[in-house]
Design an enzyme around this catalytic site. Sequence first.
Site, PDB file in Angstrom:
ATOM      1  N   GLU A  58       0.841  -1.212   0.000  1.00  0.00           N
ATOM      2  CA  GLU A  58       0.000   0.000   0.000  1.00  0.00           C
ATOM      3  C   GLU A  58       0.865   1.247   0.000  1.00  0.00           C
ATOM      4  O   GLU A  58       0.599   2.219  -0.716  1.00  0.00           O
ATOM      5  CB  GLU A  58      -0.876   0.076   1.251  1.00  0.00           C
ATOM      6  N   ALA A 159       9.897 -36.856 -10.193  1.00  0.00           N
ATOM      7  CA  ALA A 159       9.820 -37.135 -11.624  1.00  0.00           C
ATOM      8  C   ALA A 159       9.630 -38.626 -11.746  1.00  0.00           C
ATOM      9  O   ALA A 159      10.324 -39.410 -11.089  1.00  0.00           O
ATOM     10  CB  ALA A 159      11.113 -36.704 -12.311  1.00  0.00           C
ATOM     11  N   ARG A 189      13.561 -24.421  -6.808  1.00  0.00           N
ATOM     12  CA  ARG A 189      14.584 -24.366  -5.761  1.00  0.00           C
ATOM     13  C   ARG A 189      14.927 -22.922  -5.406  1.00  0.00           C
ATOM     14  O   ARG A 189      15.193 -22.606  -4.253  1.00  0.00           O
ATOM     15  CB  ARG A 189      15.857 -25.075  -6.231  1.00  0.00           C
ATOM     16  N   ASP A 205      23.142 -40.224  -5.645  1.00  0.00           N
ATOM     17  CA  ASP A 205      23.293 -39.136  -6.632  1.00  0.00           C
ATOM     18  C   ASP A 205      24.386 -38.121  -6.300  1.00  0.00           C
ATOM     19  O   ASP A 205      24.712 -37.300  -7.156  1.00  0.00           O
ATOM     20  CB  ASP A 205      21.971 -38.352  -6.774  1.00  0.00           C
ATOM     21  N   LEU A 209      21.939 -29.783  -4.646  1.00  0.00           N
ATOM     22  CA  LEU A 209      20.701 -29.176  -4.151  1.00  0.00           C
ATOM     23  C   LEU A 209      20.734 -27.651  -4.092  1.00  0.00           C
ATOM     24  O   LEU A 209      20.119 -27.047  -3.217  1.00  0.00           O
ATOM     25  CB  LEU A 209      20.312 -29.761  -2.773  1.00  0.00           C
ATOM     26  N   GLU A 299      12.949 -33.212  -2.101  1.00  0.00           N
ATOM     27  CA  GLU A 299      13.408 -33.918  -3.303  1.00  0.00           C
ATOM     28  C   GLU A 299      14.096 -35.159  -2.780  1.00  0.00           C
ATOM     29  O   GLU A 299      15.285 -35.138  -2.486  1.00  0.00           O
ATOM     30  CB  GLU A 299      14.421 -33.058  -4.071  1.00  0.00           C
ATOM     31  N   SER A 302      11.589 -42.647  -2.105  1.00  0.00           N
ATOM     32  CA  SER A 302      10.226 -42.967  -1.701  1.00  0.00           C
ATOM     33  C   SER A 302      10.052 -43.113  -0.189  1.00  0.00           C
ATOM     34  O   SER A 302       8.981 -42.820   0.328  1.00  0.00           O
ATOM     35  CB  SER A 302       9.732 -44.213  -2.425  1.00  0.00           C
ATOM     36  N   LEU A 304      11.558 -41.423   2.489  1.00  0.00           N
ATOM     37  CA  LEU A 304      11.415 -40.119   3.162  1.00  0.00           C
ATOM     38  C   LEU A 304      10.159 -39.398   2.661  1.00  0.00           C
ATOM     39  O   LEU A 304       9.403 -38.807   3.439  1.00  0.00           O
ATOM     40  CB  LEU A 304      12.669 -39.260   2.932  1.00  0.00           C
ATOM     41  N   SER A 307       7.227 -40.824   4.324  1.00  0.00           N
ATOM     42  CA  SER A 307       7.080 -40.378   5.713  1.00  0.00           C
ATOM     43  C   SER A 307       6.408 -39.014   5.779  1.00  0.00           C
ATOM     44  O   SER A 307       5.532 -38.783   6.612  1.00  0.00           O
ATOM     45  CB  SER A 307       8.442 -40.282   6.406  1.00  0.00           C
TER      46      SER A 307
END
Length: 370
Positions: A58, A159, A189, A205, A209, A299, A302, A304, A307
């Site tokens: 404003e 993905a 990200r 991997d 990150l 990212e 399966s 984590l 959970s």
Amino acid sequence: MQHRFENDEEVMQHAVTLAARGVGYVEPNPPVGAVIVDAERNLIAEGWHQNFGGPHAEVNAIAVAGDTEGLELFVTLEPCSHHGKTPPCAEAVVKAGFSRVVIGCQDPAGHVDGTGIAKLRAAGITVDVGVCSQDAEALIAPFRMLMLNRRPWVHAKWAMTLDGKICTQTGHSQWISGKESRATVHQLRGRMDAIVTGAGTVRADDPTLTARPPGARVAIRVVVDSTGRSVSLDGNLVRSIPEAPLLIVTADGQTDHSHTKALAAHGAEILEGPNDYIAAVRFLAVELGKRNVTNLLIEAGSSLMGSFSDAGLIDEVHAFIAPKIVGGDLAKSPLGGSGLDQVAAESQFSLVDWRQSGEDMYFCGRVMRS
Ligand code: AOF
Ligand code: ZN
């Protein structure tokens, strides 16, 4: 800049578009947009909250307009009434002499929560609340979560192939999504406060990150790993600590203290959480909420991801579906854990985006809770 709006909704939609420019820059504040029009709805001035600690929407619009006597102010969020980093907007709005103020939605934060609206009405201004309220509310969903539940808004990204797999049975997962999809992930990200992954992903991997190219803010990288051993001293996460902080959440009684000591010496922060996956993600959400983390991205593999899902901690899904198949009973799908017993009869998402992304499809939706 000569423009005339057809109706109140059109003016508010423009304010919503302006507000969105602040996403990624203003957190933990809400993105807010403001438009000033005359009685015929001619555009006089616009403004938005541009960065954390800076002037509110404003005030920016009023500064552009100059003389505001008798004009109308449209703002996506209730003007604040508290002395924060800036003086109360409600007072500035009263002083500016507006004849009418149109508000998208009320500010849920305890330090405002209707008191801004009350101040405007007490000053004799006509105040209309709730124009385009769905869009105005959608803008501040992460802010609302932080204010009312003291935890971040959680984005889950994955993905997968056409047959719903995130890797082959051997664990190979490179090259599922294409170039365009990966670019979208880096943009995502770049507006996060935290990015979370698990030990399996770090081992498989060696991820960095970080957002490449960099975005509006730098996210703290978080690894949930009971022992801490997945994070090696010469891996990409540790190497890039000068670019972005690294937090490792280990489990009580499981932590490899000699290794985490070495990680700490390299600049990583170590936090010991509960020795249970669901309890650990809840602990993490509370801990990051204390640090004003507004948007968190998972990212991860399966288990984590499952959970977070089982804990009811996923608020928004970004799914990339690639026209590839891998098959195999042992190949993992995005969400492990216990999952549901039955498929939901009603739709579970409010749709944000569903489009082609290079060769892939991109789905973005927000989880609807009753
Ligand atoms: C508004 N207009 O554009 C925004 C508002 O620390 P401060 O002074 O920046 O105040 C932040 C609080 O003000 C934030 O928690 C929210 O309640 C409100 N945000 N209010 O009138 C704005 N960004
Ligand atoms: Zn304000």
